[in-house]
Design a protein around this motif. Structure first.
Motif, PDB file in Angstrom:
ATOM      1  N   ARG A 126       0.840  -1.206   0.000  1.00 57.14           N
ATOM      2  CA  ARG A 126       0.000   0.000   0.000  1.00 57.14           C
ATOM      3  C   ARG A 126       0.872   1.252   0.000  1.00 57.14           C
ATOM      4  O   ARG A 126       0.617   2.206  -0.739  1.00 57.14           O
ATOM      5  CB  ARG A 126      -0.942  -0.006   1.203  1.00 57.14           C
ATOM      6  CG  ARG A 126      -2.114  -0.959   1.059  1.00 57.14           C
ATOM      7  CD  ARG A 126      -3.157  -0.729   2.129  1.00 57.14           C
ATOM      8  NE  ARG A 126      -2.658  -0.955   3.468  1.00 57.14           N
ATOM      9  CZ  ARG A 126      -2.650  -2.127   4.100  1.00 57.14           C
ATOM     10  NH1 ARG A 126      -3.140  -3.194   3.493  1.00 57.14           N
ATOM     11  NH2 ARG A 126      -2.191  -2.238   5.322  1.00 57.14           N
ATOM     12  N   TYR A 127       1.918   1.255   0.825  1.00 53.01           N
ATOM     13  CA  TYR A 127       2.838   2.390   0.874  1.00 53.01           C
ATOM     14  C   TYR A 127       3.531   2.554  -0.481  1.00 53.01           C
ATOM     15  O   TYR A 127       3.679   3.673  -0.984  1.00 53.01           O
ATOM     16  CB  TYR A 127       3.869   2.180   1.986  1.00 53.01           C
ATOM     17  CG  TYR A 127       4.795   3.351   2.174  1.00 53.01           C
ATOM     18  CD1 TYR A 127       4.446   4.401   3.016  1.00 53.01           C
ATOM     19  CD2 TYR A 127       6.011   3.413   1.507  1.00 53.01           C
ATOM     20  CE1 TYR A 127       5.286   5.480   3.179  1.00 53.01           C
ATOM     21  CE2 TYR A 127       6.863   4.487   1.665  1.00 53.01           C
ATOM     22  CZ  TYR A 127       6.498   5.512   2.504  1.00 53.01           C
ATOM     23  OH  TYR A 127       7.333   6.589   2.658  1.00 53.01           O
ATOM     24  N   TYR A 178      10.274  -6.745  -0.374  1.00 56.01           N
ATOM     25  CA  TYR A 178      11.290  -6.351  -1.351  1.00 56.01           C
ATOM     26  C   TYR A 178      11.681  -4.894  -1.109  1.00 56.01           C
ATOM     27  O   TYR A 178      12.852  -4.556  -1.097  1.00 56.01           O
ATOM     28  CB  TYR A 178      10.755  -6.541  -2.768  1.00 56.01           C
ATOM     29  CG  TYR A 178      11.727  -6.084  -3.822  1.00 56.01           C
ATOM     30  CD1 TYR A 178      12.829  -6.865  -4.145  1.00 56.01           C
ATOM     31  CD2 TYR A 178      11.563  -4.876  -4.472  1.00 56.01           C
ATOM     32  CE1 TYR A 178      13.743  -6.450  -5.092  1.00 56.01           C
ATOM     33  CE2 TYR A 178      12.469  -4.456  -5.427  1.00 56.01           C
ATOM     34  CZ  TYR A 178      13.562  -5.245  -5.728  1.00 56.01           C
ATOM     35  OH  TYR A 178      14.463  -4.818  -6.666  1.00 56.01           O
ATOM     36  N   LEU A 179      10.694  -4.046  -0.932  1.00 53.28           N
ATOM     37  CA  LEU A 179      10.924  -2.668  -0.489  1.00 53.28           C
ATOM     38  C   LEU A 179      10.273  -2.574   0.878  1.00 53.28           C
ATOM     39  O   LEU A 179       9.056  -2.590   1.004  1.00 53.28           O
ATOM     40  CB  LEU A 179      10.302  -1.665  -1.471  1.00 53.28           C
ATOM     41  CG  LEU A 179      10.895  -1.678  -2.867  1.00 53.28           C
ATOM     42  CD1 LEU A 179      10.071  -0.802  -3.805  1.00 53.28           C
ATOM     43  CD2 LEU A 179      12.336  -1.209  -2.848  1.00 53.28           C
ATOM     44  N   ARG A 236       3.554   5.796  -3.071  1.00 51.30           N
ATOM     45  CA  ARG A 236       4.777   6.409  -3.616  1.00 51.30           C
ATOM     46  C   ARG A 236       4.702   6.482  -5.145  1.00 51.30           C
ATOM     47  O   ARG A 236       5.133   7.464  -5.740  1.00 51.30           O
ATOM     48  CB  ARG A 236       6.023   5.619  -3.207  1.00 51.30           C
ATOM     49  CG  ARG A 236       6.510   5.876  -1.820  1.00 51.30           C
ATOM     50  CD  ARG A 236       6.984   7.294  -1.585  1.00 51.30           C
ATOM     51  NE  ARG A 236       8.197   7.585  -2.349  1.00 51.30           N
ATOM     52  CZ  ARG A 236       8.506   8.789  -2.816  1.00 51.30           C
ATOM     53  NH1 ARG A 236       7.731   9.804  -2.624  1.00 51.30           N
ATOM     54  NH2 ARG A 236       9.618   8.970  -3.484  1.00 51.30           N
ATOM     55  N   LEU A 237       4.169   5.453  -5.790  1.00 52.78           N
ATOM     56  CA  LEU A 237       4.001   5.490  -7.246  1.00 52.78           C
ATOM     57  C   LEU A 237       3.111   6.659  -7.663  1.00 52.78           C
ATOM     58  O   LEU A 237       3.420   7.369  -8.626  1.00 52.78           O
ATOM     59  CB  LEU A 237       3.393   4.177  -7.757  1.00 52.78           C
ATOM     60  CG  LEU A 237       4.306   2.976  -7.858  1.00 52.78           C
ATOM     61  CD1 LEU A 237       3.511   1.745  -8.276  1.00 52.78           C
ATOM     62  CD2 LEU A 237       5.436   3.219  -8.822  1.00 52.78           C
ATOM     63  N   ASP A 238       2.013   6.859  -6.935  1.00 49.06           N
ATOM     64  CA  ASP A 238       1.117   7.981  -7.235  1.00 49.06           C
ATOM     65  C   ASP A 238       1.847   9.313  -7.081  1.00 49.06           C
ATOM     66  O   ASP A 238       1.683  10.223  -7.895  1.00 49.06           O
ATOM     67  CB  ASP A 238      -0.111   7.955  -6.319  1.00 49.06           C
ATOM     68  CG  ASP A 238      -1.026   6.779  -6.614  1.00 49.06           C
ATOM     69  OD1 ASP A 238      -0.924   6.198  -7.713  1.00 49.06           O
ATOM     70  OD2 ASP A 238      -1.828   6.429  -5.724  1.00 49.06           O
TER      71      ASP A 238
END
Length: 160
Positions: A12-13, A109-110, A17-19
């Motif tokens: 979700r985080y 992964y992140l 961040r992509l947005d």
């Protein structure tokens, strides 16, 4: 094809961040248009245009990398088998050479939400992924090959 494992809250985080990155790219694109109307100094306008274009290119390239990760992501849930090493689990393993025990908290992964967790892309954590107690694996670190045996897997799923 690589699989990128995420805990639900990290994913979700990651999507937030992509947005933010997409919004930033749009703003840079708008600034590029604004520089053509800003001043009558061609050198300054050229500098601004080049700076914004370079920044936009850098963020677009990063966004493509992150979209690839998103498209190949696997979200790990609490329903995953308890005895498998996955993100959100603490794996205890024995070094075959010294017989000493070590413990590793595996994160996404992140990793954004689990303090002291090692990303599952780490060489050791990556080799432990999907293993059960009693299974062994080898990890090459620098010039040394290390043999590990999984002793125990416990859930350490964050409550965030």
């Amino acid at each position: 094809m690589n699989r990128y494992y995420f805990l639900a809250q990290d994913y979700r985080y990651f999507e937030r961040r992509l947005d933010e990155i997409e919004r930033m790219i749009r703003e840079l694109s708008e600034k590029d248009g604004d520089t053509s109307r800003s001043t009558n100094d061609p050198y300054y306008e050229n500098f601004l245009y080049t700076e914004h274009s370079r920044s936009q290119f850098k963020w677009c390239r990063r966004l493509l990398e992150l979209l690839h990760i998103r498209d190949n992501a696997k979200i790990i849930s609490r329903e995953e088998p308890d005895n498998l090493v996955l993100p959100g689990k603490r794996a205890t393993y024995r070094l075959e050479k010294t017989k000493s025990l070590r413990s590793l908290l595996v994160g996404s992964y992140l990793n954004f939400t689990m303090e002291q967790a090692v990303a599952c892309s780490h060489p050791v954590a990556g080799k432990l992924l999907g293993k059960k107690p009693g299974e062994t694996c080898t990890v090459k670190i620098q010039d040394e090959t290390i043999r590990l045996c999984i002793v125990e897997v416990k859930s350490a799923y964050p409550t965030v």
